[in-house]
Write a protein that holds these residues in place. Sequence first.
Motif, mmCIF file in Angstrom:
data_model
loop_
_atom_site.group_PDB
_atom_site.id
_atom_site.type_symbol
_atom_site.label_atom_id
_atom_site.label_comp_id
_atom_site.label_asym_id
_atom_site.label_seq_id
_atom_site.Cartn_x
_atom_site.Cartn_y
_atom_site.Cartn_z
ATOM 1 N N THR A 1 28.626 24.382 112.014
ATOM 2 C CA THR A 1 27.976 25.215 111.077
ATOM 3 C C THR A 1 28.841 26.060 110.422
ATOM 4 O OG1 THR A 1 26.266 26.953 110.966
ATOM 5 C CG2 THR A 1 27.470 27.043 112.900
ATOM 6 N N LEU A 2 28.847 26.205 109.078
ATOM 7 C CA LEU A 2 29.795 26.979 108.078
ATOM 8 C C LEU A 2 29.317 28.310 108.170
ATOM 9 C CD1 LEU A 2 31.905 26.679 105.943
ATOM 10 C CD2 LEU A 2 30.298 26.401 104.277
ATOM 11 N N VAL A 3 30.567 29.070 108.019
ATOM 12 C CA VAL A 3 30.553 30.373 108.136
ATOM 13 C C VAL A 3 31.410 30.697 106.817
ATOM 14 C CG1 VAL A 3 30.993 32.438 109.103
ATOM 15 C CG2 VAL A 3 29.884 30.786 110.516
ATOM 16 N N GLY B 1 24.948 29.426 110.722
ATOM 17 C CA GLY B 1 25.997 29.872 110.080
ATOM 18 C C GLY B 1 25.650 30.195 108.636
ATOM 19 N N THR C 1 36.344 32.561 108.047
ATOM 20 C CA THR C 1 35.436 31.469 107.144
ATOM 21 C C THR C 1 36.023 30.348 107.605
ATOM 22 O OG1 THR C 1 35.354 33.032 105.274
ATOM 23 C CG2 THR C 1 35.311 30.488 105.003
ATOM 24 N N LEU D 1 25.499 33.018 115.724
ATOM 25 C CA LEU D 1 25.374 31.140 115.860
ATOM 26 C C LEU D 1 24.882 30.991 117.228
ATOM 27 C CD1 LEU D 1 29.169 30.432 114.751
ATOM 28 C CD2 LEU D 1 27.075 30.846 113.282
ATOM 29 N N TRP E 1 33.061 28.050 121.763
ATOM 30 C CA TRP E 1 33.022 27.819 120.280
ATOM 31 C C TRP E 1 34.255 27.657 119.500
ATOM 32 C CZ3 TRP E 1 28.846 27.348 117.448
ATOM 33 C CH2 TRP E 1 27.460 28.072 118.118
ATOM 34 N N VAL F 1 34.472 26.137 109.379
ATOM 35 C CA VAL F 1 33.203 25.564 110.079
ATOM 36 C C VAL F 1 33.283 25.762 111.779
ATOM 37 C CG1 VAL F 1 32.107 23.271 110.558
ATOM 38 C CG2 VAL F 1 32.945 23.955 108.374
ATOM 39 N N TYR F 2 32.311 26.276 112.148
ATOM 40 C CA TYR F 2 32.270 26.533 113.582
ATOM 41 C C TYR F 2 31.468 25.404 114.444
ATOM 42 C CZ TYR F 2 34.015 31.104 112.707
ATOM 43 O OH TYR F 2 34.590 32.378 112.409
ATOM 44 N N ARG G 1 36.458 26.620 115.778
ATOM 45 C CA ARG G 1 36.430 26.635 114.278
ATOM 46 C C ARG G 1 37.546 26.084 113.681
ATOM 47 N NH1 ARG G 1 37.424 33.174 113.276
ATOM 48 N NH2 ARG G 1 39.720 33.276 113.639
#
Length: 123
Positions: A117-119, A8, A94, A19, A35, A96-97, A37
């Motif tokens: 993990t933050l995108v 991320g 945008t 990712l 995945w 968190v994944y 989010r």
Amino acid sequence: VQLQASGGGFVQAGGSLRLSCAASGPIISYNYMGWYRQAPGNQRELVAHMFNVRNTNAADTKYADSVKGRFTISRDGAKNTVYLQMNSLKPEDTAVYYCNANFQTSRGPGNYWGQGTLVTVSS
């Protein structure tokens, strides 16, 4: 079994990120990897997932409508790692994944989540 997500970061709209989610532990085979989010104030939603097609080397992949044509899920079996290639990113991506997987392990089947993990996609 543990899942470790990474990759991320901060990217401008139109950019790309990849990712990764690496699994470790007594894994025999995978049944499912995906995945999800979660954006602030929203529920967790499915982004992309893949099902193991039994007795073949194929996988059945599916995507949320909002990411079709932009995101690609893939897997490296030797590394027990699932990837999410994200292209043409938009601010609405945008979030968190999180990676999710269902494995057959030496202790039986189990469902597991990574830590997220933050995108962040800027306009």
